[in-house]
Design a protein around this motif. Structure first.
Motif, PDB file in Angstrom:
ATOM      1  N   THR A 132       1.928  -2.652   9.286  1.00  0.00           N
ATOM      2  CA  THR A 132       2.057  -3.651   8.225  1.00  0.00           C
ATOM      3  C   THR A 132       1.547  -3.074   6.907  1.00  0.00           C
ATOM      4  N   ALA A 133       2.104  -3.575   5.812  1.00  0.00           N
ATOM      5  CA  ALA A 133       1.601  -3.203   4.486  1.00  0.00           C
ATOM      6  C   ALA A 133       1.886  -4.332   3.508  1.00  0.00           C
ATOM      7  N   THR A 134       0.939  -4.566   2.631  1.00  0.00           N
ATOM      8  CA  THR A 134       1.108  -5.457   1.486  1.00  0.00           C
ATOM      9  C   THR A 134       0.815  -4.628   0.245  1.00  0.00           C
ATOM     10  N   LYS A 135       1.665  -4.736  -0.760  1.00  0.00           N
ATOM     11  CA  LYS A 135       1.507  -3.917  -1.967  1.00  0.00           C
ATOM     12  C   LYS A 135       0.110  -4.091  -2.555  1.00  0.00           C
ATOM     13  N   GLY A 136      -0.589  -2.963  -2.724  1.00  0.00           N
ATOM     14  CA  GLY A 136      -1.928  -2.984  -3.300  1.00  0.00           C
ATOM     15  C   GLY A 136      -3.044  -3.217  -2.309  1.00  0.00           C
ATOM     16  N   ARG A 137      -2.700  -3.464  -1.034  1.00  0.00           N
ATOM     17  CA  ARG A 137      -3.742  -3.771  -0.040  1.00  0.00           C
ATOM     18  C   ARG A 137      -3.818  -2.767   1.102  1.00  0.00           C
ATOM     19  N   GLY A 138      -3.024  -1.708   1.052  1.00  0.00           N
ATOM     20  CA  GLY A 138      -3.086  -0.682   2.092  1.00  0.00           C
ATOM     21  C   GLY A 138      -2.100  -0.910   3.216  1.00  0.00           C
ATOM     22  N   ALA A 139      -2.017   0.084   4.086  1.00  0.00           N
ATOM     23  CA  ALA A 139      -1.122   0.046   5.243  1.00  0.00           C
ATOM     24  C   ALA A 139      -1.954   0.132   6.514  1.00  0.00           C
ATOM     25  N   TYR A 140      -1.471  -0.528   7.566  1.00  0.00           N
ATOM     26  CA  TYR A 140      -2.226  -0.612   8.817  1.00  0.00           C
ATOM     27  C   TYR A 140      -1.314  -0.392  10.018  1.00  0.00           C
ATOM     28  N   LEU A 141      -1.884   0.213  11.056  1.00  0.00           N
ATOM     29  CA  LEU A 141      -1.268   0.253  12.381  1.00  0.00           C
ATOM     30  C   LEU A 141      -2.173  -0.574  13.283  1.00  0.00           C
ATOM     31  N   ASN A 142      -1.659  -1.720  13.734  1.00  0.00           N
ATOM     32  CA  ASN A 142      -2.486  -2.697  14.442  1.00  0.00           C
ATOM     33  C   ASN A 142      -3.673  -3.042  13.530  1.00  0.00           C
ATOM     34  N   ASP A 143      -4.894  -2.684  13.872  1.00  0.00           N
ATOM     35  CA  ASP A 143      -6.013  -3.011  12.979  1.00  0.00           C
ATOM     36  C   ASP A 143      -6.611  -1.786  12.299  1.00  0.00           C
ATOM     37  N   ARG A 144      -5.898  -0.656  12.357  1.00  0.00           N
ATOM     38  CA  ARG A 144      -6.440   0.593  11.812  1.00  0.00           C
ATOM     39  C   ARG A 144      -5.796   0.915  10.472  1.00  0.00           C
ATOM     40  N   ARG A 145      -6.611   1.179   9.480  1.00  0.00           N
ATOM     41  CA  ARG A 145      -6.110   1.556   8.150  1.00  0.00           C
ATOM     42  C   ARG A 145      -5.432   2.923   8.244  1.00  0.00           C
ATOM     43  N   LEU A 146      -4.276   3.037   7.630  1.00  0.00           N
ATOM     44  CA  LEU A 146      -3.509   4.280   7.694  1.00  0.00           C
ATOM     45  C   LEU A 146      -3.707   5.129   6.450  1.00  0.00           C
ATOM     46  N   ARG A 147      -3.749   6.446   6.653  1.00  0.00           N
ATOM     47  CA  ARG A 147      -3.709   7.410   5.560  1.00  0.00           C
ATOM     48  C   ARG A 147      -2.747   8.524   5.958  1.00  0.00           C
ATOM     49  N   VAL A 148      -1.988   9.002   4.981  1.00  0.00           N
ATOM     50  CA  VAL A 148      -1.102  10.133   5.258  1.00  0.00           C
ATOM     51  C   VAL A 148      -1.946  11.351   5.623  1.00  0.00           C
ATOM     52  N   SER A 149      -1.307  12.353   6.214  1.00  0.00           N
ATOM     53  CA  SER A 149      -2.043  13.535   6.667  1.00  0.00           C
ATOM     54  C   SER A 149      -2.616  14.303   5.487  1.00  0.00           C
ATOM     55  N   LYS A 150      -3.602  15.141   5.778  1.00  0.00           N
ATOM     56  CA  LYS A 150      -4.250  15.945   4.732  1.00  0.00           C
ATOM     57  C   LYS A 150      -3.726  17.381   4.699  1.00  0.00           C
ATOM     58  N   ARG A 151      -2.768  17.704   5.556  1.00  0.00           N
ATOM     59  CA  ARG A 151      -2.290  19.102   5.595  1.00  0.00           C
ATOM     60  C   ARG A 151      -1.620  19.486   4.284  1.00  0.00           C
ATOM     61  N   ILE A 152      -1.905  20.715   3.827  1.00  0.00           N
ATOM     62  CA  ILE A 152      -1.277  21.183   2.596  1.00  0.00           C
ATOM     63  C   ILE A 152      -0.488  22.470   2.810  1.00  0.00           C
ATOM     64  N   ARG A 153      -0.749  23.182   3.909  1.00  0.00           N
ATOM     65  CA  ARG A 153      -0.014  24.423   4.185  1.00  0.00           C
ATOM     66  C   ARG A 153       1.260  24.066   4.944  1.00  0.00           C
ATOM     67  N   LEU A 154       2.400  24.318   4.331  1.00  0.00           N
ATOM     68  CA  LEU A 154       3.664  23.873   4.905  1.00  0.00           C
ATOM     69  C   LEU A 154       3.890  24.444   6.300  1.00  0.00           C
ATOM     70  N   GLN A 155       3.417  25.686   6.539  1.00  0.00           N
ATOM     71  CA  GLN A 155       3.674  26.280   7.858  1.00  0.00           C
ATOM     72  C   GLN A 155       2.869  25.617   8.962  1.00  0.00           C
ATOM     73  N   GLU A 156       1.960  24.706   8.615  1.00  0.00           N
ATOM     74  CA  GLU A 156       1.212  23.939   9.620  1.00  0.00           C
ATOM     75  C   GLU A 156       1.773  22.526   9.783  1.00  0.00           C
ATOM     76  N   CYS A 157       2.813  22.207   9.029  1.00  0.00           N
ATOM     77  CA  CYS A 157       3.291  20.815   8.960  1.00  0.00           C
ATOM     78  C   CYS A 157       4.437  20.527   9.918  1.00  0.00           C
ATOM     79  N   LEU A 158       4.433  19.296  10.405  1.00  0.00           N
ATOM     80  CA  LEU A 158       5.506  18.771  11.246  1.00  0.00           C
ATOM     81  C   LEU A 158       6.340  17.824  10.384  1.00  0.00           C
ATOM     82  N   ILE A 159       7.634  18.099  10.288  1.00  0.00           N
ATOM     83  CA  ILE A 159       8.528  17.325   9.426  1.00  0.00           C
ATOM     84  C   ILE A 159       9.575  16.647  10.307  1.00  0.00           C
TER      85      ILE A 159
END
Length: 319
Positions: A132-159
């Protein structure tokens, strides 16, 4: 972390999504008996899509009879025609997976207010996962706040991506795009439900996503999940008005910037110079093509430019 008090409209959307999910789960117990018809080549619709869509629309319009509806199977035939509030619905994203019994599909519901996506629900009924997401209030999976991954090296990334499946799709260009991304990343995945792909970017399960040929109902809810989880969404050139352009790319900000560097030249919105360069590369010997530099060190300026164009405005819908 528990999710904040949910917006009343999200609560109604969640009820609608769970109702649709129960219809889908019941049908999945005996998928062999589900009636299937074909809208276009390799584009299927089942009685389950239609029943789930009607259940969603009935739930939403019972609560909000003055709202508009834009749904995959029934278009705009339900709801108010001139409302500033428009629900964008995909009752079963991943129908081909569902038909085969592959449990990768979901219900996607978004609310656009004056053309901007403000509420989003994606429900995976086979796992009972509620995004779920409401604009300005964050995104959640069930009751857990979601954040995108922190990976920056493309060769370590799953697309993740979606393969072309319609006869009119440009298969050769897609193969080139996949080849470029495959060589520079840890892996490319094709789960088969774009809404869920976007939810997984928001959750950090994958680091980025790209696909062409998508419709607004495939992307609307997922796009808000991504931006509310700190990611970016746009077309392949990084521009934010993508919902009706049939071109979608998402990722954490650093990965997004690097994907613009790889995929931007394939965009139908690329400059004439970029397209000419692509044609020249296609005519060059394979050895020359193999020497292209890795974009792992893609400059922060690309990411910064992508951030400037894609944040905050990414969930605008042109209607």
């Amino acid at each position: 972390m528990a999710s904040p008090n949910l917006h009343p409209m999200i609560n109604v959307a969640v009820k609608a999504a769970r109702t649709a999910g129960s219809i889908i789960n019941r049908a999945a117990l005996d998928v062999e008996s589900v009636r299937i018809s074909q809208k276009l080549v390799n584009d299927f619709v089942t009685e389950v899509d239609q029943a789930a869509e009607l259940a969603i629309i009935e739930t939403l319009l019972t609560a909000y009879p003055g709202h508009g509806i834009w749904a995959e199977e029934s278009g705009r035939e339900h709801g108010a025609k001139d409302s500033e509030f428009v629900w964008i619905i995909d009752p079963l994203d991943g129908t081909t997976n569902f038909i085969h019994g592959l449990p990768v599909y979901c219900v996607s519901i978004a609310l656009a207010v004056k053309g901007k996506i403000e509420q989003a629900v994606i429900y995976d009924p086979s796992r009972n996962d509620l995004f779920t997401a409401t604009k300005g209030r964050g995104a959640y999976l069930n009751d857990r706040r979601l954040r995108v991954s922190k990976r920056i090296r493309l060769q370590e990334c799953l697309i993740s991506t979606g393969f072309p499946f319609r006869p009119e799709d440009d298969f050769n260009t897609y193969l080139k795009m996949m080849g470029d991304v495959m060589q520079k990343t840890a892996g490319l995945r094709r789960p088969g439900a774009a809404a869920l792909d976007l939810a997984y970017v928001a959750a950090g399960f994958t680091d980025g996503f790209f696909e062409t040929g998508l419709q607004a109902w495939d992307m609307a809810a997922g796009s808000l999940l991504v931006t509310e989880a700190g990611g970016l969404v746009g077309n392949f050139t990084g521009e934010p008005d993508f919902l009706e352009q049939q071109e979608c790319m998402a990722g954490n900000p650093r990965v997004y910037g690097q994907l613009v560097g790889i995929l931007g030249k394939y965009s139908k919105f690329a400059s004439a110079g970029e397209k000419a360069g692509l044609r020249q590369a296609a005519q060059a010997p394979a050895s020359d093509a193999a020497t292209t530099a890795s974009t792992d060190g893609a400059s922060d300026s690309v990411t910064h430019a992508a951030s400037n164009t894609a944040t905050n405005t990414t969930t605008d819908a042109p209607f």
